[in-house]
Design a protein around this motif. Structure first.
Motif, short mmCIF file in Angstrom:
data_model
loop_
_atom_site.label_atom_id
_atom_site.label_comp_id
_atom_site.label_asym_id
_atom_site.label_seq_id
_atom_site.Cartn_x
_atom_site.Cartn_y
_atom_site.Cartn_z
N GLY A 99 -4.43 0.74 6.97
CA GLY A 99 -4.89 -0.54 6.45
C GLY A 99 -5.01 -0.61 4.94
O GLY A 99 -5.69 -1.49 4.42
N HIS A 100 -4.34 0.30 4.23
CA HIS A 100 -4.40 0.32 2.77
C HIS A 100 -3.09 -0.17 2.16
O HIS A 100 -2.02 0.11 2.69
CB HIS A 100 -4.69 1.73 2.25
CG HIS A 100 -5.95 2.32 2.80
ND1 HIS A 100 -7.20 1.87 2.45
CD2 HIS A 100 -6.14 3.32 3.68
CE1 HIS A 100 -8.11 2.59 3.09
NE2 HIS A 100 -7.49 3.46 3.86
N ASP A 101 -3.20 -0.86 1.02
CA ASP A 101 -1.99 -1.25 0.29
C ASP A 101 -1.28 0.02 -0.19
O ASP A 101 -1.94 0.98 -0.62
CB ASP A 101 -2.35 -2.10 -0.94
CG ASP A 101 -2.80 -3.51 -0.57
OD1 ASP A 101 -2.59 -3.92 0.59
OD2 ASP A 101 -3.34 -4.19 -1.46
N PRO A 102 0.04 0.02 -0.16
CA PRO A 102 0.79 1.20 -0.60
C PRO A 102 1.04 1.23 -2.11
O PRO A 102 2.14 1.52 -2.57
CB PRO A 102 2.09 1.08 0.19
CG PRO A 102 2.29 -0.39 0.33
CD PRO A 102 0.91 -0.97 0.48
N ALA A 103 0.03 0.91 -2.90
CA ALA A 103 0.15 0.91 -4.35
C ALA A 103 0.36 2.34 -4.86
O ALA A 103 -0.08 3.30 -4.21
CB ALA A 103 -1.10 0.31 -4.97
N PRO A 104 1.01 2.51 -6.01
CA PRO A 104 1.28 3.85 -6.52
C PRO A 104 0.04 4.75 -6.63
O PRO A 104 0.10 5.92 -6.27
CB PRO A 104 1.90 3.59 -7.90
CG PRO A 104 2.54 2.26 -7.76
CD PRO A 104 1.62 1.47 -6.86
N VAL A 105 -1.07 4.19 -7.11
CA VAL A 105 -2.28 5.02 -7.24
C VAL A 105 -2.77 5.48 -5.87
O VAL A 105 -3.25 6.61 -5.71
CB VAL A 105 -3.38 4.30 -8.05
CG1 VAL A 105 -3.95 3.12 -7.29
CG2 VAL A 105 -4.46 5.28 -8.46
N ALA A 106 -2.65 4.65 -4.86
CA ALA A 106 -3.06 5.04 -3.50
C ALA A 106 -2.13 6.12 -2.96
O ALA A 106 -2.59 7.07 -2.32
CB ALA A 106 -3.05 3.82 -2.58
N VAL A 107 -0.83 5.98 -3.21
CA VAL A 107 0.13 6.99 -2.77
C VAL A 107 -0.16 8.32 -3.46
O VAL A 107 -0.22 9.37 -2.81
CB VAL A 107 1.58 6.53 -3.05
CG1 VAL A 107 2.57 7.66 -2.78
CG2 VAL A 107 1.94 5.30 -2.21
N PHE A 108 -0.36 8.27 -4.77
CA PHE A 108 -0.65 9.49 -5.53
C PHE A 108 -1.92 10.16 -5.03
O PHE A 108 -1.95 11.36 -4.75
CB PHE A 108 -0.76 9.17 -7.02
CG PHE A 108 -0.94 10.38 -7.88
CD1 PHE A 108 0.16 11.12 -8.28
CD2 PHE A 108 -2.20 10.80 -8.27
CE1 PHE A 108 0.01 12.26 -9.06
CE2 PHE A 108 -2.37 11.93 -9.05
CZ PHE A 108 -1.27 12.67 -9.45
N SER A 109 -2.98 9.36 -4.87
CA SER A 109 -4.26 9.91 -4.40
C SER A 109 -4.12 10.52 -3.01
O SER A 109 -4.65 11.61 -2.75
CB SER A 109 -5.32 8.82 -4.37
OG SER A 109 -5.57 8.35 -5.66
N HIS A 110 -3.42 9.83 -2.12
CA HIS A 110 -3.23 10.35 -0.77
C HIS A 110 -2.43 11.66 -0.78
O HIS A 110 -2.76 12.59 -0.03
CB HIS A 110 -2.52 9.30 0.09
CG HIS A 110 -2.52 9.60 1.55
ND1 HIS A 110 -3.65 9.48 2.33
CD2 HIS A 110 -1.53 10.03 2.38
CE1 HIS A 110 -3.36 9.82 3.58
NE2 HIS A 110 -2.08 10.15 3.63
#
Length: 171
Positions: free
Chosen positions: A55-66
């Motif tokens: 349920g999270h947006d796939p924004a670059p910062v979210a991808v990097f953090s994940h």
């Protein structure tokens, strides 16, 4: 490395980085990370799939953090590569739309389907030279991966047509 503008897999992943969760979920329907042939886009696509599923947006910062949290970007060097790749890809893929992402999805799936056919043909050629006839016959009949890719590719070409076919089959 190919320029971003001509790297279809990277373009596809880059378009996803701009989409909100609900639009990304629609585009990702039927996609698997192993549909991509290049390691970095495939790795990032897997992370995008996981983020969107949660349920999270796939924004670059979210991808990097994940990637960091899950141990997929161990060490400073790997984190640097991923960060630069994400920033370059995100920047190069500005002004995207769900329709554009859907089109790139179809292109990516067609390439995956063609690779699967080529791999199957290579296995058949090897088996024709070296295997017993029953092994060759079983291999020749095993087209399930190719068939599945074909179906996903056709659905990506016209998702509304695919929905209509499903409704007709159910009725």
């Amino acid at each position: 490395m190919r320029p971003i503008a001509t790297d279809i897999e990277r373009q596809f992943v880059g378009t996803l980085l701009w989409l909100p969760t609900h639009q990304a979920r629609t585009v990702l329907a039927g996609m698997r990370a192993d549909d991509l042939a290049t390691p970095m886009p495939a790795d990032v696509l897997q992370i995008v799939i996981e983020l969107v599923a949660a349920g999270h947006d796939p924004a670059p910062v979210a991808v990097f953090s994940h990637a960091v949290i899950t141990g997929r970007a161990p060490g400073e060097t790997r984190r640097g590569w991923l960060g630069k790749w994400l920033a370059d890809t995100y920047t190069a893929c500005q002004a995207t739309t769900p329709a554009h992402a859907q089109h790139l999805k179809a292109v990516v799936l067609e390439a995956a389907w063609r690779r699967a056919i080529a791999e199957h043909a290579a296995r058949l050629a090897q088996a024709a030279r070296d295997s017993a006839t029953d092994v060759l016959a079983a291999l020749a009949d095993d087209t399930s991966r190719i068939d599945a890719l074909w179906a996903r590719y056709r659905t990506a070409l016209d998702p509304t047509d695919a929905n209509a076919r499903v409704l007709k089959e159910v009725a």
